[in-house]
Structure formats: structure tokens, C-alpha cells
Scaffold this active site. Structure first.
Site, PDB file in Angstrom:
ATOM      1  CD  GLU A 271     -79.864 -30.092 -68.700  1.00  0.00           C
ATOM      2  OE1 GLU A 271     -78.994 -30.048 -68.219  1.00  0.00           O
ATOM      3  OE2 GLU A 271     -81.002 -30.767 -68.724  1.00  0.00           O
ATOM      4  CB  CYS A 305     -72.574 -28.272 -71.480  1.00  0.00           C
ATOM      5  SG  CYS A 305     -73.610 -29.692 -72.184  1.00  0.00           S
ATOM      6  CD  GLU A 402     -68.555 -24.730 -69.805  1.00  0.00           C
ATOM      7  OE1 GLU A 402     -69.186 -23.374 -69.614  1.00  0.00           O
ATOM      8  OE2 GLU A 402     -69.256 -25.503 -70.009  1.00  0.00           O
TER       9      GLU A 402
HETATM   10  P1  NAD Z   1     -75.541 -17.980 -73.275  1.00  0.00           P
HETATM   11  O1  NAD Z   1     -76.069 -18.438 -71.916  1.00  0.00           O
HETATM   12  O2  NAD Z   1     -74.776 -16.944 -73.666  1.00  0.00           O
HETATM   13  O3  NAD Z   1     -76.635 -18.267 -74.338  1.00  0.00           O
HETATM   14  C1  NAD Z   1     -77.701 -19.126 -74.336  1.00  0.00           C
HETATM   15  C2  NAD Z   1     -79.074 -18.673 -74.894  1.00  0.00           C
HETATM   16  O4  NAD Z   1     -79.342 -17.740 -73.815  1.00  0.00           O
HETATM   17  C3  NAD Z   1     -79.015 -18.141 -75.993  1.00  0.00           C
HETATM   18  O5  NAD Z   1     -80.102 -18.334 -76.684  1.00  0.00           O
HETATM   19  C4  NAD Z   1     -78.803 -16.715 -75.600  1.00  0.00           C
HETATM   20  O6  NAD Z   1     -79.586 -15.852 -76.635  1.00  0.00           O
HETATM   21  C5  NAD Z   1     -79.781 -16.641 -74.546  1.00  0.00           C
HETATM   22  N1  NAD Z   1     -79.712 -15.443 -73.767  1.00  0.00           N
HETATM   23  C6  NAD Z   1     -78.606 -14.693 -73.611  1.00  0.00           C
HETATM   24  N2  NAD Z   1     -78.637 -13.587 -72.771  1.00  0.00           N
HETATM   25  C7  NAD Z   1     -80.062 -13.662 -72.156  1.00  0.00           C
HETATM   26  C8  NAD Z   1     -80.891 -13.013 -71.531  1.00  0.00           C
HETATM   27  N3  NAD Z   1     -80.480 -12.016 -70.758  1.00  0.00           N
HETATM   28  N4  NAD Z   1     -82.331 -13.799 -70.943  1.00  0.00           N
HETATM   29  C9  NAD Z   1     -82.710 -14.665 -71.696  1.00  0.00           C
HETATM   30  N5  NAD Z   1     -81.888 -15.240 -72.839  1.00  0.00           N
HETATM   31  C10 NAD Z   1     -80.696 -15.040 -72.908  1.00  0.00           C
HETATM   32  O7  NAD Z   1     -74.674 -19.337 -73.577  1.00  0.00           O
HETATM   33  P2  NAD Z   1     -73.777 -19.621 -74.956  1.00  0.00           P
HETATM   34  O8  NAD Z   1     -72.762 -18.951 -75.050  1.00  0.00           O
HETATM   35  O9  NAD Z   1     -74.931 -19.608 -75.988  1.00  0.00           O
HETATM   36  O10 NAD Z   1     -73.570 -21.279 -74.627  1.00  0.00           O
HETATM   37  C11 NAD Z   1     -72.377 -21.731 -73.672  1.00  0.00           C
HETATM   38  C12 NAD Z   1     -72.796 -22.298 -72.445  1.00  0.00           C
HETATM   39  O11 NAD Z   1     -73.904 -22.940 -72.480  1.00  0.00           O
HETATM   40  C13 NAD Z   1     -71.674 -22.870 -71.749  1.00  0.00           C
HETATM   41  O12 NAD Z   1     -71.505 -22.374 -70.487  1.00  0.00           O
HETATM   42  C14 NAD Z   1     -71.937 -24.159 -71.945  1.00  0.00           C
HETATM   43  O13 NAD Z   1     -71.846 -25.116 -71.121  1.00  0.00           O
HETATM   44  C15 NAD Z   1     -73.683 -24.147 -71.670  1.00  0.00           C
HETATM   45  N6  NAD Z   1     -74.287 -25.365 -72.387  1.00  0.00           N
HETATM   46  C16 NAD Z   1     -74.746 -26.353 -71.293  1.00  0.00           C
HETATM   47  C17 NAD Z   1     -75.646 -27.285 -71.964  1.00  0.00           C
HETATM   48  C18 NAD Z   1     -76.133 -28.509 -71.109  1.00  0.00           C
HETATM   49  O14 NAD Z   1     -76.869 -29.165 -71.442  1.00  0.00           O
HETATM   50  N7  NAD Z   1     -75.701 -28.376 -69.738  1.00  0.00           N
HETATM   51  C19 NAD Z   1     -75.344 -27.583 -73.218  1.00  0.00           C
HETATM   52  C20 NAD Z   1     -75.020 -26.962 -74.118  1.00  0.00           C
HETATM   53  C21 NAD Z   1     -74.400 -25.507 -73.554  1.00  0.00           C
END
Ligand code: NAD
Length: 500
Positions: A271, A305, A402
Site C-alpha cells: 500500500e 495516502c 505526493e
Molecule cells: P516510509 O516508507 O518511510 O516508512 C514506512 C514504514 O517502513 C515505517 O515503519 C518505517 O520504519 C519502515 N521502513 C523504513 N525504511 C525501511 C527499510 N529499509 N526496510 C523496512 N522497513 C522500512 O513511509 P512513511 O514516511 O512512514 O509514510 C509515508 C508514506 O506512506 C507516503 O508515501 C504515503 O503515501 C504512504 N502511505 C500509504 C498508505 C496506503 O494505504 N496506500 C497509507 C499510509 C501511508
């Protein structure tokens, strides 16, 4: 905003003290049914987005914590949880839902402070999380395989089986809602889980973990390890002991975790982000559309998102709708989360800097409206005003990237074909809305839009526990929410019996 707002604010202040004390004295993770202090003893700071001040510590989970959590989840899957009947599992999930509702005030206060979310929006998230429990508790004994007519002498049946241990990497923007849709769905399908919440907002997840213990999940069924993405998150995504990965977050990390999962040949649900369009045609009911359009863009300070951050307006109603939007956006106030304004702060300094850098690229665009800052905003908080940008060219970065901040880009169109072309001119495809009274156009346009969900004369991706949710193109793949999620969280086994 709800009626007992004032009372809720007072209760929230009380809880503010209690979560700080609780977290600062003893940061925890949940492994094998125990709230423990983690293997490394290292911690990371919890920052209050409304003030910029430190309000506690989290365990900085490491590979050893993830190893222990996956091992415990596997033991529970092979043991106590795996042995429960569907009915028994459903009853525990239902009890969890009741406990979440019973703790609505405290969870609301935690989520509001930790994410910087206005109180009433945080409260909606708590209620949605409980609603996932209600929905999936009732699904466990109604989700099953089929029989297939085959050759004479054969009976063929299919079984829906859980994967085993599912991993859930959660972002910071809607912790409780995303746990609800991803973790509860997986438990209902019979899996055990390991959760890695976002490092910027883990508190409600830990509280959720405590409630899982109270609800009676056998030890090891639900495990939670906090920490940084590159450490705990990467260790979980690449762990050979997990059987499915559900990731919600950015496209960049989505690519990394897919590669890690590919090394272990496990299925993934992704997602990711979005740049969702709202198409408003000349015959739309503008007054009805207005609050939906604005809310879809500014909810959770635009850190959603499925934010409807592009508004495509048909030329004949362009001036009218823009006039409405200007008045509405100008009237919005941004302030501390617990004061429950329309918008709270952004989650972190990093996110604020990111939004400001993107906005620097919009200096050639006209700002038609912007909200105002409450006089009570502490200096150190991560506040930004909601903006309405007029006549944005469809290829401009404000119409393509975004932003994850409260920025609404307006684009003008002259025909249905042009509207669809602009709407689909995006690397993303998560949600779209169509505002028109013309029934034929509603279907025609909905079918042409490249998105996982299309709303006609509404915009409701945040709610709708029953409605399958997920993206196409750069927004990801797989579906969570609704009965559809159970297919992703299970695998199908075909049994062909030759009885002569
Ligand atoms: P992010 O990708 O930085 O982090 C998401 C999660 O991934 C966090 O728990 C983070 O600690 C973890 N993470 C980071 N690096 C990682 C790695 N190398 N390996 C494994 N896990 C890792 O995203 P964010 O800044 O926390 O959230 C914002 C983004 O999430 C936006 O792009 C948003 O659109 C998206 N989002 C999507 C949905 C959806 O349902 N489609 C919902 C909420 C947020």
C-alpha cells in the site's frame, strides 16, 4: 468535531501526563506475550509534533528482537493460536474490539499527541480500528473454500489456509487504522503477526498490544517491535521466518521490501502513495461536494495516502467552485493536536522540511487561499498552513508529486475526455472521485479511471472498513479491507479425492 469536545480535551490532558510517565519510565516491545525492554537496551526519542519537545522514548529494536518476535509468532501459529477454532478466534478478536472502544479516550489522546492529529480525527481512527475487529470477528467462520465439479469419481475441494507468520510494516500517519485493516484481517485469516510500527508514531500500537494481551490472544500471536526502518524494519522484511509481508509506506521503501521478500519468495501486499484526483463536472452539486473535497485534501494535515490532492474542475463551474474553496480554505485553522483544530502539525521536522522544499518549486503558481495559524502554536511545533493553488498545469510537480502536506492543486478542464486524461496522467492510482449528476457519465468515467477505488459523489477512502482498498500502478498492489483482504492473507489448497 464532536459535541463533548471540551470534555475530551480535558480528559486528553490527563492522559497526556499518564502516557509520558508510562513511556519514559519503561519503553517496551511486545514479544511472546510479554511486554519487555528489548535486547539491545538502546532507545530512540519520541517527539511531540505539536511542540517539537521530547515526550518519551521507544525501544530501538534490532535484528535479535525481530528474531525473537518471529520465533514466538511461529510457535503460536503451530501451537495455541493455530489450534483454536474459527469461532474461538473470532471471539477473541471481538473482545479486542470491545476493549478498544472501552479505551477510546485514552487511545484517542495517545494517537492525537503522538501523530499530531486533531483529537476528533484521532477519535475516528480509534473507532475505525474497533470497527475492523467487529467486521473481521464476524468473518472468521464465513470465509471458506469451495467444491469443484470435476471428473466422475472425484470430489474436489479447496481450503483457505493461513500463510503462517505475517509481517506488518506500518507508517506513522494512521497507525491504528492501518493496524486495523492489515493486522486484524490477517489474524482473522488465522495467521500470527509481527508488527513494526513507524518510528515517529508507535505509542498507540504499543497500547493496542497491551489490549491484545487483555483480550486473551495466546502468547506470541501478536508481537510488536519498535525501532528504525533500516534496522528493525529491514530485519523483519528480510526475515526467512515470515510467510507474508504487508507494507504500507513510501514507494522508495516499498521497492526495498519487495526485493527483500523476493529473496524469500513470499507474497507481499503493498500500500504505497497516491496523488488522487477529484473530478468535478459542470452539473455537480457544488455545495454538497465542497466539504468532501476540502476534507479529502486536508485531513490529517494532508498526510494521507488517499488525499484527494488534485481537484479537476470543469470550465463552466471553475469560478464558482474556486470561490467556495477559497472561502473554505481561508477559514481553516492549524493548531496543537489536543486543541482539535481542522489541522494539526505535520509529523516531524523532516516532513516539514520536505513539504517546504516541494513548495519552493511552486513559487510560479498562484496561492488562492491559505488558512491561519492558531495563536497557541508552540514555536517548536511542525506547523504549515493549508494552501489552495490555482490553475496548476497538469505536468507541474504540484500536480504530480505526493506532497504529504495540506496542499490542494486546482486544474481546469474543458471536456470529459480531457478530465480522464489528466486524472490518469499520474504515476499513482489509489483513489479518485467523480462529482456529477449524470448517471451515464458516472459509470463511463469511473470505468476509465485508473485507480483502486472510485467514489461517485462522495470521497470516503478513510472509512469503509467493508470496502476493498489498494492501488494500481505506483500505488501498489494487493487489497486490504473488506472480505477481499482475507484472500490476500490466506493461500488456497486444492484437494482432489479419487473415490472411484
Ligand atoms: P516510509 O516508507 O518511510 O516508512 C514506512 C514504514 O517502513 C515505517 O515503519 C518505517 O520504519 C519502515 N521502513 C523504513 N525504511 C525501511 C527499510 N529499509 N526496510 C523496512 N522497513 C522500512 O513511509 P512513511 O514516511 O512512514 O509514510 C509515508 C508514506 O506512506 C507516503 O508515501 C504515503 O503515501 C504512504 N502511505 C500509504 C498508505 C496506503 O494505504 N496506500 C497509507 C499510509 C501511508
Amino acid at each position: 468535531m464532536f459535541d463533548d469536545n471540551l470534555q475530551l480535551r480535558e480528559r486528553a490532558r490527563f492522559f497526556k501526563l499518564s502516557i509520558n510517565r508510562y513511556q519514559m519510565e519503561k519503553p517496551i516491545v511486545l514479544i511472546d506475550g510479554k511486554l519487555t525492554e528489548g535486547r539491545s537496551g538502546e532507545t530512540l526519542e519520541i517527539i511531540d509534533p505539536s511542540t517539537g519537545e521530547t515526550m518519551g522514548e521507544l525501544i530501538r529494536g534490532q535484528k535479535e528482537d525481530i528474531d525473537a518476535a518471529v520465533k514466538a509468532a511461529n510457535k503460536a501459529f503451530e501451537g495455541e493460536w493455530g489450534k483454536l477454532t474459527a469461532l474461538e478466534k473470532g471471539r477473541i478478536i471481538a473482545d479486542l474490539g470491545r476493549l478498544i472502544l472501552k479505551n477510546t479516550d485514552q487511545l484517542t489522546s495517545i494517537e492525537s499527541q503522538d501523530v499530531g492529529k486533531p483529537l476528533s480525527q484521532a477519535r475516528n481512527d480509534v473507532i475505525a480500528c474497533a470497527r475492523y475487529c467487529e467486521f473481521y470477528a464476524g468473518s472468521v467462520d464465513k470465509f471458506h473454500g469451495q467444491t469443484i465439479p470435476y471428473q466422475n469419481g472425484f470430489t474436489v475441494l479447496t481450503l483457505r489456509e493461513p500463510h503462517g507468520v505475517t509481517a506488518h510494516i506500518i507508517p506513522w500517519n494512521y497507525p491504528l487504522q492501518i493496524i486495523g485493516r492489515s493486522v486484524i484481517g490477517s489474524l482473522a485469516a488465522g495467521n500470527t503477526v509481527v508488527i513494526k510500527p513507524g518510528e515517529d508514531a508507535s505509542l498507540s500500537t504499543l497500547f493496542f498490544g497491551k489490549l491484545c494481551l487483555e483480550a486473551g490472544f495466546p502468547r506470541g500471536t501478536v508481537n510488536i517491535v519498535t525501532g528504525y526502518g533500516e534496522e528493525a524494519g529491514a530485519a523483519l522484511a528480510s526475515h526467512p521466518g515470515i510467510n507474508h509481508l504487508s507494507f504500507t509506506g513510501s514507494s522508495r521503501v516499498g521497492t526495498l521490501v519487495q526485493k527483500a521478500a523476493a529473496d524469500n519468495t513470499i507474497p507481499v501486499t503493498l500500500e504505497l502513495g497516491g496523488k488522487s484526483p477529484q473530478l468535478v463536472f459542470e452539473d455537480a452539486d457544488l455545495e454538497r461536494a465542497l466539504p468532501f473535497i476540502v476534507n479529502a485534501a486536508i485531513q490529517n494535515a494532508g498526510q494521507t495516502c488517499s488525499a484527494g490532492s488534485r481537484v479537476l474542475i470543469h470550465n463552466p463551474v471553475y469560478e464558482d467552485l474556486v470561490g467556495f474553496l477559497v472561502r473554505k480554505i481561508d477559514a481553516l485553522t492549524v493548531g496543537p493536536a489536543l486543541e482539535d483544530h481542522a489541522l494539526g502539525p505535520l509529523i516531524s521536522q523532516k516532513q516539514l522540511t520536505r513539504v517546504k522544499n516541494l513548495l519552493n518549486q511552486a513559487s510560479n503558481l498562484q496561492i488562492l487561499a491559505k488558512g491561519k495559524l492558531s495563536p497557541n502554536c508552540p514555536k517548536g511545533g511542525f506547523y504549515t498552513l493549508p494552501l489552495l493553488l490555482g490553475n496548476v498545469p497538469p505536468d507541474h510537480c504540484m500536480a504530480q508529486e505526493e506532497i504529504f502536506g495540506p496542499v490542494l492543486s486546482i486544474i481546469r478542464f474543458n471536456s470529459e475526455e480531457e478530465a480522464v486524461r489528466i486524472a490518469n496522467n499520474s504515476k499513482y492510482g489509489l483513489v479518485a472521485s467523480v462529482w456529477t449528476k449524470d448517471g451515464a457519465r458516472q459509470f463511463r468515467v469511473a470505468k476509465k479511471l485508473k485507480a483502486g477505488q472510485v467514489f461517485i459523489n462522495n470521497y470516503g477512502a478513510g472509512g469503509g472498513v467493508e470496502l476493498p482498498f489498494g492501488g494500481v500502478k505506483g500505488s501498489g498492489y494487493g487489497r486490504e479491507k473488506g472480505m477481499e483482504a482475507l484472500y490476500g492473507f490466506s493461500s488456497l489448497k486444492t484437494i482432489a479425492i479419487n473415490h472411484g
